[in-house]
Enzyme design. Structure first.
Site, PDB file in Angstrom:
ATOM      1  N   SER A   1      14.113  -4.003   8.364  1.00  0.00           N
ATOM      2  CA  SER A   1      12.828  -3.299   8.471  1.00  0.00           C
ATOM      3  C   SER A   1      11.626  -4.182   8.203  1.00  0.00           C
ATOM      4  CB  SER A   1      12.799  -2.110   7.506  1.00  0.00           C
ATOM      5  OG  SER A   1      13.012  -2.551   6.168  1.00  0.00           O
TER       6      SER A   1
ATOM      7  N   HIS B   1       8.635  -1.084   1.157  1.00  0.00           N
ATOM      8  CA  HIS B   1       7.952  -2.016   2.051  1.00  0.00           C
ATOM      9  C   HIS B   1       6.503  -2.297   1.639  1.00  0.00           C
ATOM     10  CE1 HIS B   1      11.060   0.235   4.339  1.00  0.00           C
ATOM     11  NE2 HIS B   1      11.426  -1.008   4.636  1.00  0.00           N
TER      12      HIS B   1
ATOM     13  N   ASP C   1       5.320   2.031   0.913  1.00  0.00           N
ATOM     14  CA  ASP C   1       6.229   3.093   0.480  1.00  0.00           C
ATOM     15  C   ASP C   1       7.067   2.539  -0.666  1.00  0.00           C
ATOM     16  OD1 ASP C   1       8.167   1.513   1.709  1.00  0.00           O
ATOM     17  OD2 ASP C   1       8.313   2.768   3.493  1.00  0.00           O
TER      18      ASP C   1
END
Length: 367
Positions: free
Chosen positions: A44, A341, A338
């Site tokens: 990610s 990240h 978040d």
């Protein structure tokens, strides 16, 4: 006589034209002063939206993700704006942002300058991707081979190989192998198979080496690999630590130590794998992210360093970070977007710190 001279000149011009074209076709392409393309593999941290096109809970193609991206569009990037890979692509002059390979709207021009094959939730251990229904590194490699076939069909074998030979390959993964797999959902089975972290490190390094060798065999000549962040400092890891009520929201040092040992061995192995034809580069993101957490408030202009902007700041990520979550007004004041990240501003800071590695790569094109 005049007609004969005109015909003679035309024939001469035609011979010159054909000769020049033949010489040009036989002359090797000049060495570029920048990468021809950038190809990205990983999780990610570099997924530009591939997970939008697969069945997985690990998606971020909805608000408030992308709130500060171009036109405020949630692209599937797990942050409020751009990623480090976007900043690198722009800095090198290859392209403004990295597109996701699975995006069906990509044109041939987009493909020629590189794409991201990365998938949120993936890791170097194939089990990690299975736990998140993500695209494994093995499948990302298969997508790259598919990419090669497409390009060969469009522009031919020689030009395709030239693009790959003069491209930069970027690998960013490993965090999920620990926080999702070894210490997370996969813990009972994975820790049974690999009873200590050192043995699990060895599995990951074996898979890393195999991936790098596959890229070399496909023509890759410049491969940059990102190390692990201080995983014990991620908001989610802090929250799930059983001692958080006693110690407060502090980094879980044993978890971060796992990352430091991994990075130390990884850097050593990359040096050992380098050949006369292929250069391998190591980019340390551990220190810049740790600096953001330790000095973010005092020196770097951040106001919150261990809670995310989206949600309560504790465990929200992916579907748990949505329009029903509490979202801060200004993400630039936060290190984390978040629970896992970083924000675009934090990613940009990381980019500025690893920029010497990028410059090293660029210098290799000029020398």
């Amino acid at each position: 006589m005049d007609s004969f001279l005109v015909l003679h000149k035309l024939i001469l011009l035609l011979v010159i034209f054909l000769t020049c074209n033949y010489v040009q076709s036989q002359t090797p392409l000049a060495k570029p002063n920048k990468p021809s393309a950038i190809f990205v593999f990983g999780d990610s941290t570099v997924d530009a939206g591939n997970n939008n096109f697969i069945k997985t809970p690990m998606k971020s193609n909805f608000p408030p993700y992308g709130r500060d991206f171009i036109n405020h569009i949630p692209t599937g990037r797990f942050t409020n704006g751009r990623l480090v890979s976007d900043f690198i692509a722009s800095y090198t002059g290859v392209k403004d942002i990295m597109p996701a390979y699975l995006d069906p709207t990509l044109r041939i021009e987009d493909l020629m300058t590189g794409v991201s094959f990365a998938s949120a939730g993936s890791g170097f251990d194939p089990v990690t991707a299975t736990l998140s229904s993500a695209i494994s590194l093995e499948q990302q490699m298969e997508y790259f081979k598919e990419y090669k076939s497409k390009m060969e069909m469009f522009i031919g074998n020689e030009k395709t190989l030239d693009i790959i030979k003069n491209a930069v390959f970027m690998l960013s993964a490993g965090t999920n192998d620990f926080i999702v797999n070894y210490f997370g959902l996969g813990e009972p089975i994975t820790q049974f198979m690999y009873p200590n972290v050192t043995s699990y490190h060895m599995l990951l390094f074996q898979n890393v080496e195999q991936l790098i060798k596959k890229l070399m065999n496909e023509g890759a000549r410049k491969i940059a690999m990102v190390g692990l962040p201080p995983i014990g400092c991620l908001p989610e890891v802090i929250t799930l630590n059983k001692d958080v009520a006693i110690n407060g929201r502090k980094c879980v040092e044993p978890m971060s130590y796992v990352a430091t040992e991994y990075n130390r061995i990884l850097e050593s192995k990359l040096k050992a794998m380098q050949t006369s034809e292929t250069k391998l580069y190591y980019a340390d993101i551990y220190k810049p992210i740790l600096d953001l957490i330790q000095f973010g408030k005092t020196k770097l202009g951040f106001q919150e360093v261990n809670e995310g902007c989206c949600g309560s700041g504790y465990i929200e990520a992916a579907v748990l970070c949505n329009m029903n979550s509490a979202v801060c007004d200004d993400a630039s004041k936060y290190v984390f977007w978040d629970s896992v990240h970083p924000t675009e501003k934090a990613y940009y800071y990381v980019f500025t710190i690893i920029r010497p590695v990028v410059d090293m790569v660029l210098n290799d094109y000029k020398n």
